[in-house]
Design a protein around this motif. Structure first.
Motif, PDB file in Angstrom:
ATOM      1  N   ASN A  49      20.101  39.956  75.907  1.00  0.00           N
ATOM      2  CA  ASN A  49      18.961  40.580  75.228  1.00  0.00           C
ATOM      3  C   ASN A  49      19.411  41.736  74.335  1.00  0.00           C
ATOM      4  N   TYR A  53      18.547  41.322  70.400  1.00  0.00           N
ATOM      5  CA  TYR A  53      17.431  42.107  69.888  1.00  0.00           C
ATOM      6  C   TYR A  53      17.811  43.504  69.390  1.00  0.00           C
ATOM      7  N   ILE A  87      10.585  47.596  72.822  1.00  0.00           N
ATOM      8  CA  ILE A  87       9.742  46.452  73.183  1.00  0.00           C
ATOM      9  C   ILE A  87       8.301  46.804  72.854  1.00  0.00           C
ATOM     10  N   GLN A  88       7.707  46.023  71.982  1.00  0.00           N
ATOM     11  CA  GLN A  88       6.339  46.261  71.516  1.00  0.00           C
ATOM     12  C   GLN A  88       5.321  46.206  72.654  1.00  0.00           C
ATOM     13  N   ILE A  90       5.440  45.513  76.680  1.00  0.00           N
ATOM     14  CA  ILE A  90       6.195  45.243  77.903  1.00  0.00           C
ATOM     15  C   ILE A  90       5.465  44.247  78.792  1.00  0.00           C
ATOM     16  N   VAL A  93       6.215  40.680  77.552  1.00  0.00           N
ATOM     17  CA  VAL A  93       7.564  40.159  77.804  1.00  0.00           C
ATOM     18  C   VAL A  93       7.807  39.884  79.282  1.00  0.00           C
ATOM     19  N   THR A 100      10.600  35.419  72.390  1.00  0.00           N
ATOM     20  CA  THR A 100      10.584  35.653  70.944  1.00  0.00           C
ATOM     21  C   THR A 100      11.793  34.993  70.305  1.00  0.00           C
ATOM     22  N   SER A 122      10.840  51.777  77.502  1.00  0.00           N
ATOM     23  CA  SER A 122      11.072  51.399  76.121  1.00  0.00           C
ATOM     24  C   SER A 122      10.169  52.199  75.196  1.00  0.00           C
ATOM     25  N   THR A 128      15.543  50.859  74.432  1.00  0.00           N
ATOM     26  CA  THR A 128      15.089  50.367  75.730  1.00  0.00           C
ATOM     27  C   THR A 128      16.140  50.626  76.784  1.00  0.00           C
TER      28      THR A 128
END
Length: 143
Positions: A49, A53, A87-88, A90, A93, A100, A122, A128
């Protein structure tokens, strides 16, 4: 507790190095082969990740201990930290099947299931930090 290992993740080799460091430390602590595999899988997912990302970050591994009525229990704490986009959502996700990327979406919910403790911190535009801990079982006793 002291950091036992810190691996920079900026490419696929960083993912491999983080996995190996986790496997080595979990073996030293005395985790059985099944828990070693769980820890290694969780580290792999967290490092992947970071690479996908955030592009770069680190996996820190710490030997931790906690008292219990049966004595001291040892564990391994994995801290995945990056300075990526954050992270937009949490909550989103952490839903099984959400992805994504072109992955299977087992990611962070899978890590949470593999480990005993799990937290995400985050902030959008800042990065994050995910902390996950696995505690070793004491012989003949359940955690």
């Amino acid at each position: 507790m002291d950091i036992q290992s810190c691996v920079e993740v900026k490419n696929e080799w960083g993912i491999v190095a983080a996995r190996q460091a986790g496997r080595d430390l979990s073996r030293q602590i005395g985790f059985g082969s099944v828990d070693q595999a769980r820890i290694t899988t969780a580290i792999s997912e967290l490092a992947r990740n970071i690479y996908l990302y955030a592009k770069r970050g680190e996996i820190r591994l710490e030997l931790v201990e906690k008292p219990s009525n049966l004595g001291i229990i040892k564990g391994i704490r994995v801290i995945a930290k990056d300075d990526g986009p954050g992270i937009q959502d949490i909550r989103q996700v952490m839903v099984d099947g959400f992805t994504t990327s072109s992955g299977l979406g087992a990611g962070l919910p899978g890590v949470k299931r593999l480990m005993d403790e799990f937290t995400i911190d985050s902030e959008i535009g800042v990065g994050t930090t995910i902390t996950a801990t696995k505690w070793a079982q004491m012989r003949g006793h359940v955690r």
